[in-house]
Design an enzyme around this catalytic site. Structure first.
Site, PDB file in Angstrom:
ATOM      1  N   HIS A 446      40.136  40.828  34.035  1.00 50.91           N
ATOM      2  CA  HIS A 446      38.987  40.957  34.935  1.00 50.91           C
ATOM      3  C   HIS A 446      37.959  41.997  34.510  1.00 50.91           C
ATOM      4  O   HIS A 446      36.799  41.932  34.920  1.00 50.91           O
ATOM      5  CB  HIS A 446      39.491  41.303  36.341  1.00 50.91           C
ATOM      6  CG  HIS A 446      38.569  40.860  37.432  1.00 50.91           C
ATOM      7  ND1 HIS A 446      37.217  40.684  37.256  1.00 50.91           N
ATOM      8  CD2 HIS A 446      38.795  40.547  38.737  1.00 50.91           C
ATOM      9  CE1 HIS A 446      36.653  40.287  38.381  1.00 50.91           C
ATOM     10  NE2 HIS A 446      37.590  40.196  39.288  1.00 50.91           N
ATOM     11  N   TYR A 567      36.226  41.795  52.815  1.00 49.77           N
ATOM     12  CA  TYR A 567      35.490  41.838  51.554  1.00 49.77           C
ATOM     13  C   TYR A 567      35.158  40.405  51.142  1.00 49.77           C
ATOM     14  O   TYR A 567      36.036  39.547  51.070  1.00 49.77           O
ATOM     15  CB  TYR A 567      36.356  42.500  50.487  1.00 49.77           C
ATOM     16  CG  TYR A 567      35.752  42.566  49.094  1.00 49.77           C
ATOM     17  CD1 TYR A 567      35.264  43.765  48.592  1.00 49.77           C
ATOM     18  CD2 TYR A 567      35.701  41.448  48.264  1.00 49.77           C
ATOM     19  CE1 TYR A 567      34.726  43.844  47.312  1.00 49.77           C
ATOM     20  CE2 TYR A 567      35.165  41.513  46.992  1.00 49.77           C
ATOM     21  CZ  TYR A 567      34.679  42.707  46.522  1.00 49.77           C
ATOM     22  OH  TYR A 567      34.149  42.779  45.256  1.00 49.77           O
ATOM     23  N   THR A 580      28.781  42.467  40.613  1.00 50.23           N
ATOM     24  CA  THR A 580      29.090  41.987  41.962  1.00 50.23           C
ATOM     25  C   THR A 580      28.659  43.005  43.009  1.00 50.23           C
ATOM     26  O   THR A 580      28.413  44.162  42.718  1.00 50.23           O
ATOM     27  CB  THR A 580      30.600  41.720  42.124  1.00 50.23           C
ATOM     28  OG1 THR A 580      31.321  42.941  41.897  1.00 50.23           O
ATOM     29  CG2 THR A 580      31.073  40.654  41.154  1.00 50.23           C
TER      30      THR A 580
END
Length: 749
Positions: A446, A567, A580
């Site tokens: 990630h 979230y 993001t």
């Protein structure tokens, strides 16, 4: 005679001196002599060493070369036109770049519906297409992207307090203390941190540049479940049930996508087919590894010249497999298939020759990062282990040829998330996992990029399979192409050799135990809802994403009996180096709707009104997040600045440590503008369910969802089995129940 001539002309000379023309000539001569003295003085000064010949000589040369003395007129005209054209091109280039940046800084279009856009917005969109080009290159718009603005401090704190207000009672002492901390922060250290952040935004590509470092690379917990995520293949469709045929086809498509990125022929993603987004994350998609460190990890990216192979694992044995021949030509899918078949055959023969300890080597990438860093330094910093590890880390990506298959999507997703404790190399940007029945999937690291980037690559393959650009015969074998008739000079795959000492064996056994413990604790449920889709949700005149978010709020309240800080991931790639932002789905409006929805005494019309209000609020928050007006990245950047200055802020620390008990994300279904509409009936079974991730909070849920068309919605729900209060299957059942109840709410309208 001479004296007589002088006497005769003397009156004329006196008159000439008095005339205006004589005065102008004298002034002109004085100006020239002054200029000569100035240049002589300056040239002498430059010769002393301060200015050098770079000041006067080039200037004089330019003056003389502009005359092109001695050259024919046609050549002088040609040289002049080339010089003028060159400078005109440079001026035009910079004008285009900054004009496009001004256009892309406009955000009003985002708050207008596509079907009801104003004339000014339409003209703005046409201007962008005209300036950027109808077919821009991958990185051609990068320099024109605006830098993300720093939101006003007071606005961010106000939004923060509004978002956490539902978590506390009105007279709660903790809520009162938080409000006081916020006021004190704005009076004291807050403005100072804000100014530093604003200054940083002026020279830095993005003021949140530390996100990758602090959020991902400094994480010390194991990457599987906590950081890595997975992507699945199609729900029902399989172009082939032959493992090597399907896998070689996918490898070939991924490498072709790499070529598109390397040659920059892949067009940048554009929202509404108009507004380009930042494509920087594509730079490290291939040939990149996350290297562990005791305090912080780092990413190593290898140039394509030094990375021309894959690392392939079969039954615990790792091979180096070249995907380019000796002359640098990319192998075809059939040539790759031959290599994979050779590996499977060789691994089956030598399976017993390979020690059980050697088969556990990938398990090291799934343990605590500091422990992996120590083991790497101790056992893999020299000798044959260092050479073999270097081959793995330089690989374009990692491939697992597994011998198992799974019937349900949940079982397959669980394996894609964390494997069997010893098969997946979690440090590579992505691992292609192939099952014996022809199914495939990805496990993705990630830190280097967000999920939509690798989803874009996966979509490239799945779309080509659906459109039969990748062709299989009726038996699932690859159909040869004209390229397969060419001769390739290919080397056989190379089996990597490792030296496993008794001490390393103990470390490997412990690593496998850690991985299996984490795997067994994962509670993952993947399911599709066939009676829902974008079509119905849009008919309710609300955003489909907001609709799902409200359903999740109701479901969590049913499940836990309370509200949770929620979230939802949103992108900020409209800005340079953007990644993001967080959309905080829990609001006072969503709380009001949830309470009303579960209250039978509330009228039907009132519930619809509150749902509409909550969805509109959520959609506005989503747009604000995409526009750089979010909360969490601003707070994070302020916290990083405060730590850098050596100043502690209890307000920022408390604000950033409230757990996300409900973490959600919507996945993009179609990122290629040329892809066919997935709502068409002929593509019903070609849909991909997307992927998922682990829960952010140990006592919470991780929910990923995809709305591929008008007929289906896919959900991925994760939790921890060790927490008795959470249950992924129960949450999924309650979510489907909520969706049905909300559908009935609109059917009674």
């Amino acid at each position: 005679m001479a004296e007589a001539r002088c006497a005769v002309h003397e009156p004329r000379v006196e008159k000439l001196k008095e005339s205006e023309e004589f005065k102008q000539n004298i002034f002109r001569e004085w100006r020239r002599s002054t200029a000569r003295r100035f240049y002589r003085t300056r040239y002498t000064y430059t010769q002393a060493g301060k200015w050098g010949d770079l000041v006067i000589d080039p200037l004089r040369k330019k003056i003389h070369t502009c005359d092109f003395i001695g050259l024919p007129n046609c050549i002088r005209a040609f040289i002049t036109s080339v010089i003028v054209g060159f400078w005109f091109f440079i001026v035009l280039l910079y004008f285009r770049r900054y004009f496009l940046r001004c256009l892309l800084s406009y955000r009003g279009w985002m708050y207008e519906q596509p079907k009801t856009q104003s004339i000014s917005t339409i003209l703005w969109g046409l201007s962008i297409k005209l300036v950027s080009g109808y077919h821009p290159k991958l990185y051609s718009c990068q320099r024109s992207l605006p830098r993300m603005p720093v939101p006003p401090l007071q606005e961010t704190i106000g939004k923060l307090l509004e978002s956490i207000k539902p978590l506390y009672a009105q007279n709660d002492k903790k809520w009162i203390a938080i409000q006081k901390e916020a006021e004190e922060f704005q009076r004291t250290i807050g403005p100072q941190l804000q100014w530093i952040l604003v200054f940083k935004s002026w020279w830095s590509p993005n003021y949140v540049t530390d996100w990758e470092k602090y959020v991902y690379l400094m994480g010390r917990t194991p990457t599987p479940i906590n950081s890595n995520y997975y992507i699945m293949d199609q729900e029902h469709f399989r172009p082939s049930t032959h493992q090597t045929a399907r896998t070689s086809s996918a490898i070939s498509q991924f490498l072709k996508f790499k070529q598109l990125c390397d040659h920059e022929t892949l067009e940048p993603l554009r929202i509404r087919n108009t507004v380009p987004v930042c494509m920087k994350q594509y730079e490290r998609m291939y040939s990149t590894s996350r290297v562990p460190g005791e305090d912080i990890d780092y990413l190593v990216h290898y140039d394509s010249k030094h990375s021309k192979h894959l690392a392939v694992l079969r039954k615990g044995i790792i091979y180096k497999m070249d995907v380019y021949d000796k002359f640098g030509k990319l192998l075809t899918a059939i040539e790759i298939k031959k290599q994979l078949e050779w590996i499977i055959k060789d691994a089956d023969i030598h399976e017993d020759d390979c020690s059980e300890s050697e088969k556990l080597l990938p398990a090291l990438t799934g343990i605590e990062r500091a422990d992996w860093a120590k083991s790497r330094s101790q056992y893999f910093s020299h000798g044959v282990n260092k050479d073999s590890l270097d081959i793995v880390e330089r690989a374009i990506f990692f491939v697992v040829l597994d011998w198992r298959s799974f019937k349900s999507m949940s079982e397959r997703a669980t394996f894609l998330m964390c494997g069997d404790g010893q098969s997946i190399w979690f440090d590579k940007t992505f691992t292609l996992i192939s099952f014996s029945d022809g199914r495939i999937g990805l496990n993705c690291e990630h830190s280097f990029a967000d999920a939509p980037i690798l989803a874009h690559m996966a979509e490239f393959n799945y779309t080509n399979e659906a459109l039969k650009i990748v062709q299989f015969d009726d038996h699932g074998n690859l159909i040869p192409t004209p390229e397969d008739e060419q001769k390739f000079f290919v080397t056989k795959p190379q089996r990597l050799v490792w030296e496993v000492t008794s001490d390393l064996n103990v470390v490997l056994q412990s690593a496998k135990t850690v991985n299996l413990k984490n795997k067994d604790d994962l509670d993952l449920c993947v399911r599709e809802h066939e009676s829902y889709g974008k079509g119905f949700m849009k008919s309710c005149k609300v955003s489909p994403d907001a609709y799902i978010q409200m359903a999740l709020q109701v479901t969590y309240f049913k499940n836990a009996g309370k509200f949770a800080l929620t979230y939802e991931s949103s992108m900020t790639r409209l800005y340079l180096h953007g990644r993001t932002e967080t959309v905080r789905s829990l609001t006072t409006d969503s709380v009001e709707f949830v309470r009303a929805f579960l209250d039978k005494s509330i009228s039907h019309d009132e519930k619809l009104r509150l749902l509409q209000k909550a969805c509109n609020r959520h959609q506005g928050s989503y747009r604000d997040a995409m526009s750089g007006r979010g909360i969490d990245r601003h707070l994070f950047a302020l916290y990083v600045v405060s730590k850098g200055m050596g100043k502690e802020s209890s307000f920022l620390k408390d604000a950033l440590t409230i757990p996300w008990e409900l973490s959600t994300s919507q996945q993009p279904q179609q990122q290629f503008a040329s892809s066919p509409d997935c709502s068409l009936p002929q593509y019903k079974n070609f849909l991909c369910p997307g992927g998922g991730f682990g829960p952010v909070s140990d006592d919470g849920y991780g929910v990923s969802y995809m709305i591929p068309g008008d007929a289906k919605v896919f959900f991925h729900v994760s939790a921890k089995k060790s927490v008795k209060e959470t249950d992924a299957t129960l949450f999924m059942n309650q979510l489907f129940e909520t969706l049905q109840e909300m559908k009935e709410l609109f059917s009674k309208k």
